[in-house]
Structures are given as C-alpha cells and as structure tokens.
Scaffold this motif. Sequence first.
Motif, PDB file in Angstrom:
ATOM      1  N   SER A  27       0.834  -1.214   0.000  1.00 33.82           N
ATOM      2  CA  SER A  27       0.000   0.000   0.000  1.00 33.82           C
ATOM      3  C   SER A  27       0.859   1.251   0.000  1.00 33.82           C
ATOM      4  N   GLU A  28       2.005   1.197   0.681  1.00 27.28           N
ATOM      5  CA  GLU A  28       2.903   2.355   0.669  1.00 27.28           C
ATOM      6  C   GLU A  28       3.522   2.574  -0.710  1.00 27.28           C
ATOM      7  N   LEU A  29       3.845   1.488  -1.397  1.00 24.52           N
ATOM      8  CA  LEU A  29       4.374   1.620  -2.765  1.00 24.52           C
ATOM      9  C   LEU A  29       3.311   2.154  -3.720  1.00 24.52           C
ATOM     10  N   ARG A  30       2.053   1.767  -3.500  1.00 23.13           N
ATOM     11  CA  ARG A  30       0.974   2.294  -4.338  1.00 23.13           C
ATOM     12  C   ARG A  30       0.893   3.815  -4.233  1.00 23.13           C
ATOM     13  N   SER A  31       1.204   4.356  -3.063  1.00 26.57           N
ATOM     14  CA  SER A  31       1.186   5.819  -2.929  1.00 26.57           C
ATOM     15  C   SER A  31       2.262   6.449  -3.797  1.00 26.57           C
ATOM     16  N   VAL A  32       3.365   5.737  -4.004  1.00 26.93           N
ATOM     17  CA  VAL A  32       4.411   6.245  -4.910  1.00 26.93           C
ATOM     18  C   VAL A  32       3.903   6.200  -6.343  1.00 26.93           C
ATOM     19  N   TRP A  33       3.351   5.051  -6.758  1.00 28.62           N
ATOM     20  CA  TRP A  33       2.902   4.899  -8.151  1.00 28.62           C
ATOM     21  C   TRP A  33       1.691   5.780  -8.464  1.00 28.62           C
ATOM     22  N   ASN A  34       0.859   6.060  -7.471  1.00 29.34           N
ATOM     23  CA  ASN A  34      -0.346   6.854  -7.707  1.00 29.34           C
ATOM     24  C   ASN A  34      -0.107   8.354  -7.551  1.00 29.34           C
ATOM     25  N   ALA A  35       1.109   8.753  -7.323  1.00 30.39           N
ATOM     26  CA  ALA A  35       1.412  10.183  -7.175  1.00 30.39           C
ATOM     27  C   ALA A  35       1.065  10.930  -8.459  1.00 30.39           C
ATOM     28  N   GLY A  36       0.720  12.181  -8.311  1.00 28.02           N
ATOM     29  CA  GLY A  36       0.300  12.975  -9.463  1.00 28.02           C
ATOM     30  C   GLY A  36       1.429  13.454 -10.350  1.00 28.02           C
ATOM     31  N   SER A  37       2.646  13.468  -9.829  1.00 28.88           N
ATOM     32  CA  SER A  37       3.778  13.956 -10.619  1.00 28.88           C
ATOM     33  C   SER A  37       5.044  13.223 -10.181  1.00 28.88           C
ATOM     34  N   LEU A  38       6.093  13.400 -10.961  1.00 31.75           N
ATOM     35  CA  LEU A  38       7.371  12.782 -10.631  1.00 31.75           C
ATOM     36  C   LEU A  38       7.902  13.304  -9.304  1.00 31.75           C
ATOM     37  N   ALA A  39       7.768  14.597  -9.057  1.00 28.41           N
ATOM     38  CA  ALA A  39       8.266  15.188  -7.812  1.00 28.41           C
ATOM     39  C   ALA A  39       7.546  14.595  -6.601  1.00 28.41           C
ATOM     40  N   LYS A  40       6.230  14.432  -6.705  1.00 33.72           N
ATOM     41  CA  LYS A  40       5.469  13.853  -5.601  1.00 33.72           C
ATOM     42  C   LYS A  40       5.826  12.382  -5.404  1.00 33.72           C
ATOM     43  N   ALA A  41       6.029  11.664  -6.496  1.00 32.22           N
ATOM     44  CA  ALA A  41       6.406  10.254  -6.405  1.00 32.22           C
ATOM     45  C   ALA A  41       7.780  10.120  -5.763  1.00 32.22           C
ATOM     46  N   GLN A  42       8.711  10.969  -6.158  1.00 32.12           N
ATOM     47  CA  GLN A  42      10.055  10.928  -5.581  1.00 32.12           C
ATOM     48  C   GLN A  42      10.015  11.260  -4.094  1.00 32.12           C
ATOM     49  N   ALA A  43       9.192  12.242  -3.715  1.00 30.92           N
ATOM     50  CA  ALA A  43       9.063  12.606  -2.303  1.00 30.92           C
ATOM     51  C   ALA A  43       8.478  11.448  -1.499  1.00 30.92           C
ATOM     52  N   ALA A  44       7.470  10.780  -2.041  1.00 30.33           N
ATOM     53  CA  ALA A  44       6.873   9.630  -1.356  1.00 30.33           C
ATOM     54  C   ALA A  44       7.879   8.491  -1.229  1.00 30.33           C
ATOM     55  N   LEU A  45       8.685   8.278  -2.265  1.00 30.75           N
ATOM     56  CA  LEU A  45       9.708   7.237  -2.226  1.00 30.75           C
ATOM     57  C   LEU A  45      10.774   7.575  -1.185  1.00 30.75           C
ATOM     58  N   ASP A  46      11.222   8.825  -1.168  1.00 30.47           N
ATOM     59  CA  ASP A  46      12.227   9.240  -0.183  1.00 30.47           C
ATOM     60  C   ASP A  46      11.712   9.034   1.242  1.00 30.47           C
ATOM     61  N   GLU A  47      10.448   9.358   1.462  1.00 33.76           N
ATOM     62  CA  GLU A  47       9.832   9.164   2.780  1.00 33.76           C
ATOM     63  C   GLU A  47       9.790   7.682   3.143  1.00 33.76           C
TER      64      GLU A  47
END
Length: 124
Positions: A7-27
């Motif tokens: 579910s945490e990885l889904r938040s990365v893939w479902n991010a609206g932009s690359l910057a948001k996905a990268q931020a979720a991944l870093d977190e």
Amino acid sequence: MRARIGSELRSVWNAGSLAKAQAALDELVTGYSKTAPKLATWLENAIPEGLAVFALPDHHRRRLRTSNPIERAVQQELKRCTVKVRVFPNDEALLCLVSAVLVEIDETWACDNKAYIKWECRDA
C-alpha cells in the motif's frame, strides 16, 4: 508487512507527478532505513527505474497501468506451451522454447493494427 509495503508503494505509483512520487519514495526509504535496511536499499535502488513512466503523457500512463490483460495473455500462452513439454532437459531448452513463443507473440502484435498505446498525443 507485505500488505503494508504494497500500500505504501501504491502511494508512490499513484502520485500525481514525478516530484510527488520521488518525495513519497524518499519518505518510504527513510521510514525503513532503520527497521529494514535491506528493504530501504532495494527501494532506493530499484524503484526509481519505475518512475520513468512519469515522463510520459498522462493518458499513456493511465494505459500502462492497465496492462494486466496483455501480461495475462502472454503468461497464459507461455504456460500452455510449457505444460505440454512438462520436463525440459536443461535450462537452455526452456529458454529456447519461451524465446520462440515470445518472438511469435511479438510478431503477431507488430502486425496487428490495434495498437495498445497510440503514441500520438491527444487531450485525454
């Protein structure tokens, strides 16, 4: 733990932009760096390759997220061919059969007029 990580990885893939996905991944990496360092290292090294999809237009990203029917068709064909043989004399024989099946599928799809992704951009 797998369900939570999924579910945490889904938040990365479902991010609206690359910057948001990268931020979720870093977190995510930071969160697991102490409790599961191997997982954090894997996330840091493997997941950024998958973020390349954010470079595509939005309508292509949506189409790529629904590639399960294609994957299922390929897997079913591979299973159909390998079940008939049952026992392979060595790994090379299995690889040869699977490669031949995949080449045949690729040729069929290359000649098909129904493209799964139309590369011309349009407003979605």
